[in-house]
Design a protein around this motif. Structure first.
Motif, PDB file in Angstrom:
ATOM      1  N   ASP A 217      42.807 -30.253 -16.129  1.00 35.12           N
ATOM      2  CA  ASP A 217      42.439 -31.022 -14.936  1.00 35.12           C
ATOM      3  C   ASP A 217      43.497 -30.897 -13.859  1.00 35.12           C
ATOM      4  N   PHE A 218      44.746 -30.916 -14.315  1.00 28.44           N
ATOM      5  CA  PHE A 218      45.853 -30.824 -13.369  1.00 28.44           C
ATOM      6  C   PHE A 218      45.841 -29.476 -12.657  1.00 28.44           C
ATOM      7  N   LEU A 219      45.564 -28.417 -13.413  1.00 28.38           N
ATOM      8  CA  LEU A 219      45.575 -27.077 -12.832  1.00 28.38           C
ATOM      9  C   LEU A 219      44.388 -26.865 -11.895  1.00 28.38           C
ATOM     10  N   GLU A 220      43.262 -27.426 -12.297  1.00 27.20           N
ATOM     11  CA  GLU A 220      42.022 -27.222 -11.562  1.00 27.20           C
ATOM     12  C   GLU A 220      42.218 -27.506 -10.077  1.00 27.20           C
ATOM     13  N   GLY A 221      41.991 -26.515  -9.256  1.00 28.40           N
ATOM     14  CA  GLY A 221      42.102 -26.730  -7.810  1.00 28.40           C
ATOM     15  C   GLY A 221      43.523 -26.685  -7.289  1.00 28.40           C
ATOM     16  N   SER A 222      44.523 -26.623  -8.174  1.00 30.01           N
ATOM     17  CA  SER A 222      45.909 -26.596  -7.709  1.00 30.01           C
ATOM     18  C   SER A 222      46.503 -25.198  -7.783  1.00 30.01           C
ATOM     19  N   GLU A 223      45.692 -24.208  -8.152  1.00 25.06           N
ATOM     20  CA  GLU A 223      46.247 -22.867  -8.355  1.00 25.06           C
ATOM     21  C   GLU A 223      46.936 -22.351  -7.104  1.00 25.06           C
TER      22      GLU A 223
ATOM     23  N   TRP B 246      48.103 -12.645  -8.564  1.00 27.81           N
ATOM     24  CA  TRP B 246      48.160 -12.577 -10.025  1.00 27.81           C
ATOM     25  C   TRP B 246      48.370 -13.979 -10.588  1.00 27.81           C
ATOM     26  N   ILE B 247      49.334 -14.690 -10.030  1.00 29.06           N
ATOM     27  CA  ILE B 247      49.632 -16.044 -10.517  1.00 29.06           C
ATOM     28  C   ILE B 247      48.415 -16.953 -10.342  1.00 29.06           C
ATOM     29  N   GLU B 248      47.812 -16.856  -9.159  1.00 30.18           N
ATOM     30  CA  GLU B 248      46.685 -17.739  -8.887  1.00 30.18           C
ATOM     31  C   GLU B 248      45.512 -17.449  -9.835  1.00 30.18           C
ATOM     32  N   SER B 249      45.212 -16.164 -10.006  1.00 31.74           N
ATOM     33  CA  SER B 249      44.114 -15.792 -10.902  1.00 31.74           C
ATOM     34  C   SER B 249      44.418 -16.184 -12.333  1.00 31.74           C
TER      35      SER B 249
END
Lengths: 335, 424, 301
Positions: free
Chosen positions: A294-300, A274-277
Motif C-alpha cells: 500500500d505504501f509503495l502503491e502510487g509512490s513509485e 528502472w527504479i520506478e518500474s
C-alpha cells in the motif's frame, strides 16, 4: 516480477524523447558549467522559453511551427543576454542563486492567471504539431510498433526520436569543434581563474556571454523538442528541479567532456525508470506484506526522484568526475 | 469588537470552505465528472441563486448553475481536463462579496469520474478598505514574513560564513521543522503546538548536529571542493523533499491549534495574537543570537572561524566545535522558522524550498556573509513580497523580491552591505 | 607592527642631500641615475605616469600617490613593508581595482576606462602574488593563452580549423621557445596544476611574455620560491630588461632588490616615501626607519 518489462521500460526511457531533452539541456549546461565554470542553476529557464516560445507562437498567434521554433530559440537567446548583463560579473554562488530566481520569475509569470490569454497560464498551452509529424516517414498506424517488448515506440515517437538524436549528434559535434579551438581554450581559462584570463587580455565578460548564449540556445532546443513531443507546454513541468536533474545527468556522465552529458542523460533516465518500474512490479508482488505494498502503491515516482537526490550525494562522494571524467583533473579542483 | 467577530467568522467560514473538498468528494456520485461547491459565509449563511459559470480551456462555456437554498451548486463537465470557473459576484446579496485577495475566476483540473470542489470564499464585501489601512496591513505582514525569513537565514548565513558551504538543503530543514511540529501537534500525542514547537526545535537541532558530525565534518576532512558540497546539499534537498512527500503527502495541512483567533486592533492594524507571538519570539531569538555573536566567547570564536578558520584553529579555537554549535543553532532556528511559516501558510513539502529562494535573496541582497546585512535584506525581501500585493495579483508576489534582487545586484554586485574583495 | 611607527612622507626632505650625492656619482653609469632621486621626480622617458592616485578601503588609505613615473626599458623595484599598498597599486594600474580618484598614462596614452583585459592588450601584463596558473590546462595551453590577437579565439572562426591552424602553429613554436628558456620544456604537456610552486611562477612569467608586452608587472615573483629557482628568476628578469621590456616588480625583501634593480620606489602607508638607485635607497634613513621600525616592533611583540 518481470524483469523484461522493467528493462524494456528503462530502455525506452533511456532512448526516448525525455532522454533527448535532458541530453540537450545537459550539453548546454556543460558549456556553461563544464567549460566556462558558470554555475547556471536556471537552465530550466532556457528550456521553458524554448518550449513556450514555440507553443505560444503556434497556439496563440497561429503561426507556422517553422516560425515558432526559431522564436523559441530566439527567446532562449534573449534570456541569455538579459540574464547575462546584470549577473555575469557576480560571485559564482550569487550567479547560481540569481539564475534560479530568474527561471522562477519566468515560470511564475508564464503560469499566472494574468497570462492566460498569452501562454494559457496555469491551464497550460497545447498546439497542433502536425507540421512536424507530416514529415514522418515511419508508418504510424495504431498497430505500428518499433522495437521489442516494452522497449517499443510508436511511429510518431520514432520520428521525434530520430530527429532528436540526430540533433543531439549534430550539436555535440558543433560543441566539439568550438571547444577544441582557441576559443574553447579561453573558456576553460575563465573556468580556472577569470582574473588570470583577464590579465592575459581576454575580455572575460564577452566570452562568458557567448558561452551563456550558446548553452542557452541549446537548452532552448531541448524545450522545442519538449514542446513538439507533448504538443504543448505546462508551467508545472519547469520547476527548479529540472535544472537539478540536468546537473545530475551532467555529473553522472562527466562534466567538461564531449559525450558526458549525452551518456549521463541516457543513464539518468534508464536508472530512474528502472527504479520506478521495479517498484511498481514489486508493489504487485503477492508475497509483499500488504502495508508495504500500500505504501509503495502510487509512490513509485516520488521514490525514484528521491533516488536521484541520493544518487547525487553518492556520486559526489565516490565518483565526482562522473563515468567518463578524469580523476586527476578532479583532484586539482579541490582548492 | 464587532469587527473582531466578523473576522472570526470569516476565518471559520474559510475553515469550513477548506473542509468542503473532502466532504464533497466523499458524498459525490462516482462516475459523474463534475465541478461543485457551496457558497456560504460562516456556519449559518448560505446564498441562493448565485450564478456559477464553467468554461473549458479554450474559453467555450460548458455549463452554468445557480446555487440552491443550501448554497450548493454543481456543473457536470464533458470529461477530465482543466476548466475555468467563474462566479458572478453581482448575484451575491447586497454587502456580500468575495473576500479580499480572492479571484472571481478560478482554474480547476478534474480527473475522470472525479467530483472536484471549487471554493469561492465569500464574506462581507471589502467595502473599499482605505488604501492607507491596506498598506499598513501589508507592511505588517511583510515585516512578519521578513522576520521569518531572517530567522531561517541565520543558519544558512553562519554555516556559509564558518565553512563556506552553501546549503541548498536549508529549505528542507525549514520544511522539516514545520512537518515535525505538525506530527507532534496532530498525530504523535496531539501535543499543544507550543510544546510541539519546543520539541521540534530540539529535534531540528539534533538533526543539524547529525548532519554536521555525520556528513559535513567528514566531508571537510576529505577536502571536497565547494561545488561538490553544493551538489551534495542539492541531492539532500531532493531526497528530503521526496521523503516528506512520501510520508506527509503533498496536500497542504494546517496545525490543529491557533488557527482561529480574534484579532486585536492597534490603530490601522488588526493582528491575531499568534502573529504577535510569532514576531515577539523571532525578535527575541534574533536579539539573543546577536548578543551571543557580539558578547560571548562562543560568538568571538565564531567570528574568528568565519574570518579565517586556519588561523582560528592555530589560536586554539576548536573549529569543529564552533561549527557544530553553529549547525545546531542554525538548524534549530530554521526549524522554528518552519513552524511559524506553517502557522501562517499551512504545511506542504515545498514550504521550505519556496522559502529558500527568498532566504537566499535576503542574504544576497544584504551581502553574502554579513550578519546585519542578512537581517536587513530579509526584511526588505519580506516587505516587498507582501507590499507588492497592493498593486499586483498575489500569485505574482514572489516575482517582486526576486526581481528586486536582480536589480540590486545589477547596481551593487556585492550586495547592499557587502564589501568588494581584493584581487591578488 | 603598529602602522604609526612607519615614518610618514614629511620626514623625507631632510635626506635630500644624500640623494643628490648619489645622483652625481653615478651620472655616467645610467641615464636614469641622472634623475634627481626624490619622491615623484620626473624621468626622461616614462612608460607609466601616475597622478593623484588614491584608493581607500573604509577608513584606511591603501594608496595615495601624488605623482610617480616609471622609466621605460629598465627594471624598477617597488618595495615597502607589509601593507604599504604595493599590490593595491598594482591592482589599480592594471585595472583589477578601481581608484577613488586619480589618473594615469600608459605608453603615452591616458588610461580612461581601466579594464584589465584592455590594458593587457595594450601591452601591460601582470602576474599575481598567489600564482594564477590554470590548473586543469596543460603547460602548453597555458602558454598559448598568452598569445595575442588570435583568430581562433573569435567564435565565428573557432569551428573552422584552417582559419587558425597556421597561427596556432606559430604560437606553439614561440611557446616552445619560451618554455625551453624557462626550463619548463619537459613539463610541456603536463597539467599546470601538477607543477611546483616555483615552476608555476616561471610559467606565469613565461606566459606573460607570449604577448611581447611593453611593460611586465610582477607581483612578488620570488615569494615562496626555493633559492636556486629564485636565482634563475632573477636572471630572467635581467634578461627581460636587456631585451627592451620594462619590468616593475614588487619585492618584500630589500636585500633581493639591490642585485637586479635599476631603480627602486619605496612605498609606505600608500605613499612614495623615497625613490632612487638601489644602493642609495637601501641606505636611506627614511627607508631604513620604515623597515626597521616595523622589524623592531615585530621582534618586541
Amino acid at each position: 516480477m518481470d524483469f523484461d518489462i522493467i528493462f524494456g521500460n528503462a530502455a525506452r526511457a533511456a532512448f526516448g524523447p525525455e532522454a533527448i531533452i535532458l541530453a540537450l539541456a545537459a550539453i548546454g549546461l556543460n558549456i556553461h558549467f563544464g567549460f566556462t565554470g558558470l554555475l547556471n542553476f536556471g537552465q530550466v529557464g532556457f528550456i521553458m522559453l524554448g518550449a513556450y516560445g514555440t507553443s505560444v507562437a503556434v497556439a496563440t498567434f497561429g503561426w507556422s511551427l517553422w516560425v515558432g521554433i526559431p522564436i523559441g530559440l530566439f527567446l532562449a537567446l534573449a534570456l541569455a543576454v538579459a540574464l547575462g548583463i546584470p549577473t555575469l560579473r557576480l560571485h559564482a554562488v550569487m550567479f547560481a542563486i540569481v539564475t534560479i530566481a530568474a527561471a522562477e520569475i519566468i515560470r511564475i509569470l508564464i503560469g499566472s492567471t494574468d497570462a492566460i490569454g498569452l501562454t494559457g497560464g496555469p491551464l497550460s498551452v497545447s498546439f497542433d504539431a502536425g507540421a512536424f509529424f507530416d514529415l514522418n516517414p515511419y508508418a504510424d498506424g495504431p498497430q505500428d510498433r518499433y522495437g521489442v517488448g516494452t522497449f517499443a515506440f510508436t511511429g510518431q515517437q520514432m520520428w521525434v526520436i530520430t530527429v532528436g538524436w540526430l540533433l543531439v549528434a549534430l550539436v555535440s559535434f558543433g560543441v566539439f569543434l568550438i571547444i577544441r579551438s582557441p576559443w574553447g581554450r579561453v573558456l576553460k581559462s575563465i573556468r580556472e581563474d577569470q582574473d588570470a584570463a583577464r590579465s592575459l587580455g581576454k575580455n572575460v565578460f564577452s566570452y562568458k556571454m557567448q558561452a551563456l548564449m550558446i548553452g542557452g540556445v541549446i537548452g532552448g532546443m531541448a524545450g522545442v523538442i519538449d514542446a513538439i513531443k507533448t504538443s504543448g507546454a505546462d508551467p508545472n513541468g519547469f520547476r527548479p528541479q529540472v535544472t537539478f536533474y540536468t546537473y545530475t545527468a551532467l555529473l553522472l556522465g562527466g562534466t567538461a567532456t564531449y559525450l558526458g552529458p549525452v551518456l549521463g542523460a541516457i543513464l539518468f533516465w534508464f536508472l530512474r525508470e528502472w527504479i520506478e518500474s521495479f517498484l511498481r512490479q514489486l508493489a504487485a508482488e503477492a508475497w509483499l506484506p500488504g502495508a508495504i505494498a500500500d505504501f509503495l502503491e502510487g509512490s513509485e515516482g516520488i521514490i525514484s526522484v528521491g533516488m536521484v537526490g541520493l544518487a547525487l550525494v553518492l556520486l559526489m562522494l565516490f565518483r565526482p568526475q562522473g563515468i567518463t571524467g578524469n580523476r586527476i583533473e578532479m583532484q586539482l579542483d579541490a582548492r | 469588537m464587532r469587527r473582531g467577530k466578523i473576522l472570526l467568522g470569516l476565518a471559520l467560514g474559510l475553515l469550513m470552505a477548506l473542509a468542503v473538498p473532502a466532504l464533497a468528494q466523499d458524498g459525490a456520485d462516482h462516475g459523474q465528472t463534475q465541478l461543485n461547491g457551496t457558497i456560504r459565509f460562516g456556519f449559518d449563511q448560505f446564498f441562493e441563486g448565485v450564478t456559477i459559470t464553467v468554461a473549458d480551456s479554450s474559453g467555450a462555456e460548458v455549463g452554468q448553475a445557480a446555487t440552491d437554498a443550501d448554497g450548493r451548486w454543481s456543473v457536470p463537465v464533458p470529461g477530465p481536463g482543466a476548466y475555468r470557473v467563474s462566479i458572478d459576484t453581482g448575484t451575491l446579496p447586497e454587502g456580500i462579496g468575495l473576500r479580499e485577495g480572492q479571484e472571481s475566476v478560478v482554474d480547476a483540473v478534474v480527473d475522470a469520474g472525479q467530483s472536484r470542489a471549487v471554493v469561492f470564499a465569500v464574506g462581507e464585501a471589502p467595502k473599499g478598505t482605505p488604501f492607507g489601512e491596506r498598506a499598513a496591513q501589508t507592511v505588517f505582514n511583510g515585516f512578519k514574513f521578513g522576520l521569518i525569513i531572517a530567522m531561517s537565514a541565520i543558519g544558512l548565513s553562519l554555516i556559509y560564513g564558518t565553512t563556506g558551504l552553501v546549503n541548498f538543503a536549508h529549505g528542507e530543514l525549514v520544511t522539516f521543522g514545520a512537518v515535525i511540529a505538525w506530527y507532534f501537534n496532530s498525530s504523535w500525542g496531539e501535543l499543544n503546538l507550543i510544546v510541539a514547537a519546543v520539541l521540534t526545535v530540539i529535534v531540528c537541532g539534533m538533526l543539524g548536529a547529525g548532519l554536521e558530525s555525520g556528513l559535513f565534518r567528514p566531508l571537510r576532512a576529505r577536502r571536497l571542493g565547494i561545488f561538490q558540497l553544493v551538489v551534495i546539499t542539492i541531492g539532500l534537498s531532493l531526497l528530503g523533499r521526496q521523503l516528506v512527500q512520501l510520508f506527509f503527502g503533498a496536500e497542504p495541512l494546517p496545525y490543529r491549534d491557533f488557527q482561529v483567533q480574534e484579532r486585536w486592533e492597534f490603530g490601522p492594524w488588526a493582528v491575531t495574537p499568534r502573529e504577535v507571538a510569532t514576531i515577539a519570539v523571532i525578535i527575541a531569538a534574533l536579539v539573543a543570537v546577536g548578543l551571543m555573536l557580539q558578547k560571548t566567547r562562543f560568538g568571538k570564536a565564531t567570528r574568528a572561524v568565519a574570518d579565517n578558520a586556519d588561523l582560528a584553529a592555530v589560536s586554539g579555537i576548536n573549529v569543529n566545535r564552533v561549527v557544530l554549535i553553529v549547525w545546531v543553532m542554525g538548524a534549530a532556528l530554521a526549524g522554528l522558522g518552519g513552524v511559524f511559516q506553517g502557522l501562517d501558510a499551512d504545511i506542504d513539502p515545498f514550504l521550505g524550498f519556496q522559502l529558500l529562494l527568498l532566504i537566499f535573496a535576503g542574504v544576497e541582497l544584504g551581502g553574502l556573509g554579513t550578519a546585519y546585512g542578512a537581517l536587513a535584506g530579509s526584511l526588505i525581501i519580506g516587505m516587498s513580497t507582501e507590499v507588492s500585493t497592493l498593486w499586483i495579483s498575489p500569485e505574482l508576489k514572489f516575482v517582486v523580491p526576486l526581481a528586486a534582487l536582480i536589480l540590486v545586484l545589477l547596481l551593487r554586485p556585492q550586495g547592499l552591505f557587502g564589501v568588494k574583495a581584493r584581487v591578488g | 607592527m603598529p602602522a604609526d611607527r612607519i615614518p610618514s612622507k614629511e620626514s623625507a626632505p631632510d635626506d635630500r642631500s644624500s640623494f643628490m650625492d648619489s645622483a652625481r656619482r653615478t651620472t655616467e653609469v645610467e641615464p636614469i641615475l641622472t634623475v634627481h632621486p626624490k619622491p615623484g621626480v620626473a624621468k626622461p622617458n616614462p612608460i607609466l605616469t601616475m597622478d593623484g592616485l588614491r584608493r581607500s578601503f573604509g577608513g584606511l588609505t591603501a594608496v595615495d600617490i601624488d605623482h610617480l613615473e616609471i622609466e621605460r626599458g629598465i627594471v624598477t623595484a617597488l618595495i615597502g613593508p607589509n601593507g604599504a599598498g604595493k599590490t593595491t597599486l598594482f591592482n589599480l594600474i592594471t585595472g583589477f581595482d578601481r581608484a577613488d580618484r586619480g589618473r594615469w598614462e600608459f605608453n603615452g596614452q591616458m588610461v580612461t576606462s581601466p579594464s584589465p583585459d584592455r590594458l593587457a592588450r595594450r601591452g601591460m601584463v601582470r602576474t599575481f602574488q598567489l600564482t594564477k596558473s590554470l590548473a586543469k590546462l596543460s603547460v602548453l595551453q597555458n602558454m598559448l593563452l598568452g598569445a595575442p590577437h588570435q583568430i581562433g579565439e573569435q567564435l565565428w572562426a573557432a569551428p573552422f580549423r584552417p582559419l587558425w591552424r597556421n597561427q596556432e602553429q606559430a604560437n606553439t613554436e614561440r611557446a616552445d621557445e619560451l618554455l625551453e628558456q624557462f626550463n619548463l620544456a619537459h613539463m610541456r604537456d603536463e597539467l599546470a596544476g601538477t607543477l611546483s610552486g616555483g615552476q608555476r611562477k616561471l610559467l606565469e612569467m613565461a606566459r606573460a611574455l607570449m604577448s611581447d608586452p611593453a611593460l611586465v608587472m610582477l607581483d612578488e615573483p620570488m615569494a615562496g620560491v626555493n633559492p636556486a629557482l629564485a636565482q634563475s628568476l632573477l636572471g630572467h628578469i635581467t634578461e627581460l630588461a636587456l631585451s627592451g621590456v620594462t619590468v616593475v616588480y614588487i619585492e618584500h625583501d630589500m636585500d633581493v632588490v639591490s642585485g637586479i634593480s635599476d631603480w627602486v620606489v619605496v612605498l609606505a602607508q600608500g605613499q612614495v616615501i623615497a625613490e632612487g638607485g638601489p644602493w642609495k635607497v637601501i641606505h636611506d634613513e627614511v627607508v631604513i626607519d620604515a623597515y626597521l621600525g616595523r622589524r623592531r616592533a615585530g621582534t618586541s611583540s
